[in-house]
Each structure stands twice: as structure tokens, then as C-alpha cells.
Scaffold this motif. Sequence first.
Motif, PDB file in Angstrom:
ATOM      1  N   ASP A 197       0.834  -1.215  -0.009  1.00  0.00           N
ATOM      2  CA  ASP A 197       0.102   0.164   0.107  1.00  0.00           C
ATOM      3  C   ASP A 197       0.825   1.452   0.017  1.00  0.00           C
ATOM      4  N   ILE A 198       1.995   1.056  -0.343  1.00  0.00           N
ATOM      5  CA  ILE A 198       2.947   2.315  -0.296  1.00  0.00           C
ATOM      6  C   ILE A 198       3.265   2.642  -1.716  1.00  0.00           C
ATOM      7  N   ASN A 199       3.729   3.819  -2.122  1.00  0.00           N
ATOM      8  CA  ASN A 199       4.349   4.402  -3.245  1.00  0.00           C
ATOM      9  C   ASN A 199       4.956   3.358  -4.244  1.00  0.00           C
ATOM     10  N   PRO A 200       4.747   3.038  -5.127  1.00  0.00           N
ATOM     11  CA  PRO A 200       5.650   1.965  -5.868  1.00  0.00           C
ATOM     12  C   PRO A 200       6.999   2.362  -5.812  1.00  0.00           C
ATOM     13  N   ILE A 201       7.661   3.763  -6.162  1.00  0.00           N
ATOM     14  CA  ILE A 201       8.857   4.101  -6.036  1.00  0.00           C
ATOM     15  C   ILE A 201       9.512   4.059  -4.704  1.00  0.00           C
ATOM     16  N   ASP A 202       8.731   4.213  -3.765  1.00  0.00           N
ATOM     17  CA  ASP A 202       9.273   3.794  -2.201  1.00  0.00           C
ATOM     18  C   ASP A 202       9.500   2.358  -2.239  1.00  0.00           C
ATOM     19  N   ALA A 203       8.674   1.637  -2.712  1.00  0.00           N
ATOM     20  CA  ALA A 203       8.821   0.218  -2.531  1.00  0.00           C
ATOM     21  C   ALA A 203       9.934  -0.410  -2.964  1.00  0.00           C
ATOM     22  N   ALA A 204       9.969   0.024  -4.331  1.00  0.00           N
ATOM     23  CA  ALA A 204      11.117  -0.415  -5.147  1.00  0.00           C
ATOM     24  C   ALA A 204      12.528   0.093  -4.624  1.00  0.00           C
ATOM     25  N   GLY A 205      12.492   1.437  -3.978  1.00  0.00           N
ATOM     26  CA  GLY A 205      13.896   1.971  -3.198  1.00  0.00           C
ATOM     27  C   GLY A 205      14.087   1.060  -1.991  1.00  0.00           C
ATOM     28  N   VAL A 206      13.067   0.699  -1.168  1.00  0.00           N
ATOM     29  CA  VAL A 206      13.335  -0.066   0.026  1.00  0.00           C
ATOM     30  C   VAL A 206      14.239  -1.406  -0.520  1.00  0.00           C
ATOM     31  N   GLU A 207      13.639  -2.100  -1.459  1.00  0.00           N
ATOM     32  CA  GLU A 207      14.043  -3.291  -1.901  1.00  0.00           C
ATOM     33  C   GLU A 207      15.526  -3.225  -2.307  1.00  0.00           C
ATOM     34  N   ALA A 208      15.621  -2.052  -3.263  1.00  0.00           N
ATOM     35  CA  ALA A 208      16.977  -1.720  -3.498  1.00  0.00           C
ATOM     36  C   ALA A 208      18.145  -1.341  -2.774  1.00  0.00           C
ATOM     37  N   ASN A 209      17.609  -1.019  -1.405  1.00  0.00           N
ATOM     38  CA  ASN A 209      18.447  -0.589  -0.386  1.00  0.00           C
ATOM     39  C   ASN A 209      19.447  -1.699   0.105  1.00  0.00           C
ATOM     40  N   PRO A 210      20.898  -1.351   0.216  1.00  0.00           N
ATOM     41  CA  PRO A 210      21.948  -2.273   0.576  1.00  0.00           C
ATOM     42  C   PRO A 210      21.565  -2.983   1.827  1.00  0.00           C
ATOM     43  N   PHE A 211      20.623  -2.559   2.946  1.00  0.00           N
ATOM     44  CA  PHE A 211      20.476  -2.838   4.083  1.00  0.00           C
ATOM     45  C   PHE A 211      19.196  -3.836   4.313  1.00  0.00           C
ATOM     46  N   TYR A 212      18.389  -4.009   2.871  1.00  0.00           N
ATOM     47  CA  TYR A 212      17.191  -4.594   2.896  1.00  0.00           C
ATOM     48  C   TYR A 212      17.310  -5.975   3.559  1.00  0.00           C
ATOM     49  N   PRO A 213      16.175  -6.509   4.228  1.00  0.00           N
ATOM     50  CA  PRO A 213      14.932  -5.810   4.520  1.00  0.00           C
ATOM     51  C   PRO A 213      15.007  -5.023   5.908  1.00  0.00           C
TER      52      PRO A 213
END
Length: 850
Positions: free
Chosen positions: A246-262
Motif C-alpha cells: 500500500d505504499i508508493n511503488p517508487i518507495d517500495a522499489a527503493g526499499v528493496e534496492a537499499n543495501p540494508f534490505y529488509p
Amino acid sequence: MSPLSKAALISLLASTALPTAAMAQDAPAADELPSDIIVTGTRVTGMRAADSAAPVQVVGTQAMQAVGQQDLTQVLAQSLPSLNFQAFGGDTANLTLTAALRGLSPNDTLVLVNGKRRHFTANLAVLGGSPYSGAATTDLSFIPTNAIGRIEILQDGAAAQYGSDAIAGVVNIILKDQSSGGLFTVTGGQYYEGDGETASTALNMGFKLGDRGFVNVTGEYKFHNYTQRGGCDRRYLTLDCKTRTDINPIDAAGVEANPFYPRVNTINGDAKYSLYNFVFNAGYDFSDAVSGYAFGSYGKRKAYAYENYRRATRVSGTTSDGEKVYPLTAGFNPQEHLDEEDFSLTTGLKGAVSGWNWDLSLTYGRDAVALYTIDSANPTLYAQEQSQNADPIGLQRDFYDGTLVNSEWAVEAGVTKDFEVGMAKPLTLALGGQWRKDTYAIQSGEFASYFGGGAQSYPGFAPTDAGSYNRKAWGAYIDVAMDPVEGLHVDLAGRYEHYSDFGKVWNGKATARYDFSPAFGIRGTVSNGFRAPTLAESYYSSVNVGPGSTFGQLPPNSAAAKLLGFSPLKPEKATSFSAGFVAHPLPNLQITLDAYQIKLKKRIVPSAAIFGSLGSSTVSQAVIDALIARGVSLADATSYAGINIFTNGADTRTRGVEATIDYTSDFGGDAKANWTLGFNYNQTKLEKIYPLPAAVVNTAFSQTTLLDPNSIDGLTTATPRVKVIANALFTFGDFSVNLRETLYGVTHQRTSFSGSGYGSPGDGSGYTVLRIGTSVITDLNIGYKITPKIRFDIGANNLLNKKAPTVPLVAHPSGGVRPANGSNVYNPPITFTPWGINGGYYYARATFNF
């Protein structure tokens, strides 16, 4: 066991020391033996700790060596039941951790080095609701343990003897003074979780200075890596660490691209730091009547602490052609970076003439903290710059926020003389005086660090924050110690001080002890004291920008604070009583017990959050105007905006009991056991809370009191009322085993969704109690002397890996669940956990004597 080792052990047992982490070592030189002759709390020459009329504990070098984390704050916290340390700090407070005696503020403990006042850190702790908020006292990390001969802790009010700050007690660090030999140590360790890697090395050496002097030097390097505790970020991930849909797709993609994910949010954990220290201690006898001395230190620290993760859409711009640009597609993890330089130097002369012992000294100390926000961005600045370009542009990531500087000059002179007046012992008369100049400065950061909303997580100091402030103080004291009859010792002290910013202060202290026999004596003290507000508390100004919030730390001595109805800070006033006994019922057994009460009037406390706005609602226009007047942008304050302030806001009463038991068992040969037990109980009650100024009161939003439940508990229940340390040191031949059990009593604090210390006016959610039950922590150290000069130790602090409790999840009025304190991370550790948030820590150490 060698004769010198036996002498060291006998000396420790005869004192009121609590050697809770002792370990067998090679016999030190005679001039560095841990001694039961104390110099703290008395001006009588040759006073033993066991004979002191006030409670004094001694921590020797053996106790220091058995603590895994070789930081002086940790050493004291694991040795003294009456001292608790700060396990975690928010924002820049995480870069400079501190400790406190008797459940009071860290600022209420005076730190001396070789009997001379040590300067303060420039890095003020601003932590709403924390028992350590407002701490701007001595940074013990800049004094390496290898440089210390012993530490004397006076657990009694002593402002009449030493001046400001000595309300809870005095920590006097006595530096090593051996003129030959040395010690080299190498230590490494990490937490059971596999993070927080720590390495340290230290070298201590003594040299002769001609035929009549010495110089002792210590160099140290320490490194500590990050830790991370808690779960995933609730804003972008579910409880089981799946990206929310339910979050902005850009933010969702950013979270998953972050080196500390999850686990993209790394805010809950230790800072990373590297620390270099150099300490020297020197003395020279010019003649049989005059000696010179000098000691000092230089330290350099670089530290980094993570802040809350920012989403990819937090920074955006529009090109001059109308194209939307998101330059940080993986979001970003801003860090606060500290580059600190600490310096201290004392020089002096002492001697004797016509029966008078005299001492004249000059001390200068300076701590400079350059602050940076790195791996961040200024959204306002970037948006403006991008709008003027047709193509996507780069953006500034690192920002210089400004520098905090604290410096202190002190000139001290004192004389003492013994007079035969027909009493059981000679009367000791001491007279002296001190002149001090304190300076505190805030230097503004670069324009990009504070423009608009500033760099994310920690905007720089704006020109409106900057300034330089100073005050001068001078004082005079008199101290008379006498033994009117055999077995009765009386000490009377009086002191007058005058401060350029708030005027004069008178203090007095009476101490007495009567020994009915060599096996039993009673003692007690009555005194009044004071603590001058630090210049940092009076003038510090900053802004904290969180996701959706803007809070300013308003200087209480500013014009803006005066317009809101706050007065400039005044000194805290204390009245203290203590009574107890010392018993030696058996040759190898010593018992001490002391009860105390400390009443503080006009105690300097951090206010609860004082809101200017909540969402689109105005809570106090006066607060909004004060923020704007300080040059603060409210562009990021979509959720709330407000201020915190230090103020003389409460009267408190602290009552407690301290006890120690020390016993030694001799099993014959080289087999011995030293048993120690230390106990502390204290309870702080609020006797008065001063009113919130009318200009910021809003009953519709429940903004009616200066302190909210969270900040009240920070003063009264967020540190354990009970702390017990039981220690057993076993030595047999070349082996030693040190086992320590520390019991922490219950701690608890109320918190709300808007965050620890920010209150919850108008949201109807109430408060959740964060509770930590009675807990026992086990520490173990095993040592073996490979050769007479080489020793190897392995050990663990928190051997059984007792974890910090986590903040519970509760239903939120807007739907769903979240941590009760408003944290952005699921299952964050309760940060006031008294033994720390990181769990078990193991280490190994090699020690080389030469």
C-alpha cells in the motif's frame, strides 16, 4: 604469591573498595600498588579508606583489567552498584555516552584527575524523557584505563569541599606515577550477534626524569563497529519483513534496492567510532621543599551514528522542462558524524614551608566537536537547484553542521597545616581558593546544512544558533579536621563562590565518625551544595528534523525563551544527609552501610515536548513564532512541530542505601578467593513540578504541564532502584577466575506514539508502560599467566546473552499496530535497559609486562 602481590591484596581488603572485577596480574612496582590511603573527601594526610568519615570506594587496576569493554564508563558501571551507564543515546547523544551516580543527572557528579577538576564535553545530550538528558559532563572515554593507578569514588555531597557539581559524589582518577617498566595490552571482541566488533591496544611506560623525577605516558587506540537491533521499518515493510503493497511503488522499489534490505532502518544500535588517546603524568623534585608536576591528555575521536531511513520520494525535483526526478532511488540512510578533539593540561608547584603544605596549579581543558550530517540530502535546496536545470543534476550528500566548543581555565591555590592543640590527633587546617573561566561556543554550519528544512535528520547550526558565551567564577574554602577525643573524627568545611552570571553561593558540610572499637564505627554527614548550570544547558540551540516533524531545542537564556515565559537557568540547590557504619567483625571481613537523602531545589530538567502545531492544528502560536524567530523552517512539520527546553523545573528528593561486604578466603598455598558484595537502593520522588508558562498552555490539546508522564518517569523510574553486584575472584597458581553477577531491579517508563519525550496531547492514545523486570547479568573472566611477564585472558560480559526487552506493539488510532513509543522499527529494544541493548559480548586480551 610474591610479597608485592600479597601487599596489593591486603591493601585492597583493608579499604572500602569494591574490587568487583579483580584479576591476578604480575606484581606492579611499589609506587603503583593500589593503596588504601585516599586523597578524596578529606584533606588529612594519610587517611585510609577504611577510616574515612564519608563513604569512599576504591577501584584498582586489577578491577579495570577484567572488564571486557575497556571504556572507563563501562569499568565504573560494572564495579559500582551506585553507578549506571547510558546504553544508547538518540541523535548526537549516541556519539558521547555517559554515566550517573545515585540515580541523579550525570551533571551532578564531579570528575577530578589527580584532584583537579576535569573539563566538560561540548556535546550536550538532548534526549527527551531520558534520565541522561542534559548531560554535558566529563567524557570519561578520553581517559584510558591503562593510564590509571586507581579511582577513588566519594559517594557523598561535597560542594563545600570541591565546588559546583559534587552533589551525588566525586570521581577522582589518580594517574599512574611509576618511573620504570610498563604494560602493553591488546584486546579484541564482539557481540554474540556477530556485530559491534571491537579492538583496542594500549601502551603504558614509565621513565625517570633525571635523578629526582618521573614521567609516565600512555597511548591508546580503540575501534568499535556498528550494531543494529530491532526489526523492519513499519512504514514500508510488514511485521514479517515483506514490502508493503500500500505504499508508493517508487518507495517500495527503493526499499528493496537499499543495501540494508529488509532491515533498512539502522537507527537502533551502537555508533561506530575510532578513538586515539594520549595521557602523561610527570613530577620533579626541585628540592626537598619544592616539587613541580604536570599531567594532561589529548584525544581524537571520529564517530558515526545512523538515523531513520528516508524513502526514495523524500527527495525529488522537477527539471526546467517539467520532468519529475528522484535522485536517490534506493532511499538513503543519513548518519550523524562527529569529529572531536579533546585536550587537557595541568601544571603546578607544591611544597612545604614553616609546616604549611602548599599547592598552586593552573589547568586548561578544551573539547571541540565538529558535527556533520553525511549520506543525507537537503530536499528544499535540491528542488530549487533542479528546477533551474533541464537535465537531472547531482546533489550534495555530506554537510558540515557546525562546531561546538567548551573550554575551561582554572587557577587553584591551597595550603594545609597540622596544629597540636591538645586533642587526640593534630588539628588539620586547610585554606584555599579557585578562579575559573568557562567558555561555550556554537559555530554555524555551511549554508546548505540549514537552508530550508536543512539536511535530513540533523540540520546544521544556523547563524541564529551561533554564539560564544562565557562566565567567570571565583571561590574560597576553609576546612578543619580534628579528633577531639580518641575514636572521634570531625571534619567541617565551608565554601563561598561567586559566578558572574548568577551571583553568590554559600555551602557548608559537617562530617563525623566515631569508632567504638577497631571492629565497629559509625559515621554521618550533613551538607548543602549546588550545581551551576552548564553553559551548554543555558545556550545550546539546535533543530531536529524527523520524517514529518520539526523540533527545536530552545536556549533557556535566549530572548525567544523569555518571550515564552521561561527564565534564564539558575543553580540547583541541594541539601544532603547520610548516616552509616563500618564494621570489621572478622580479620578478613569488612562491612559498610550508608543511608542517604539528597533534596534538590530548582533541579534543571528537560521539558516535555511543547507543541506549536499538530498536523494542521495550531497548539501554540507563540511556539511557532519562537521557532520562526530562530530561523527554523517548518516545511517538514507535516505531523508536528514544537520545542524542548531545559529549565529549573522540579524539586526532587532522592533516598537510598549503599552497602558493601568484602571477605577473603585462604585455602593454603596459592589458592585464595576474594568475595565481594555491593548493594545500592535509591528512590527519587518529585516533590514539586514548576508550572508551564501561560503563553504555551493549551488545555484543548492537554498541553498544561511542564513535565509529561514520560519525562517524569525519566527522572524517577527509568534507572533501577536496586543494583547488586556479587563478585568472586578465585586464584590458584597461574590461573584466575573472576565471576560477577549483577542484579538490576525493575525499571519502567510511560511512553506514547508521538515518541519518547514528546508527549501525546490530543491524540487520545494515552500511555503505554515500558517495563523491564528484575534481571541478573553474568560476567566471566578466565586468566592464565603463560610466563611471569605474559598473561592471556578470555571472558564474556553478559555471558548468558540476556537480551534487552522490546517495545510492545499496540493498536494505533489510525489503524494497524505499531511500537508503543512511536518507533519506526518493529520490536525495537527498550533503550533504557540498564545492562545495554546489544546482548552478550565476548573478548580476549593479551597483557605484556616489562
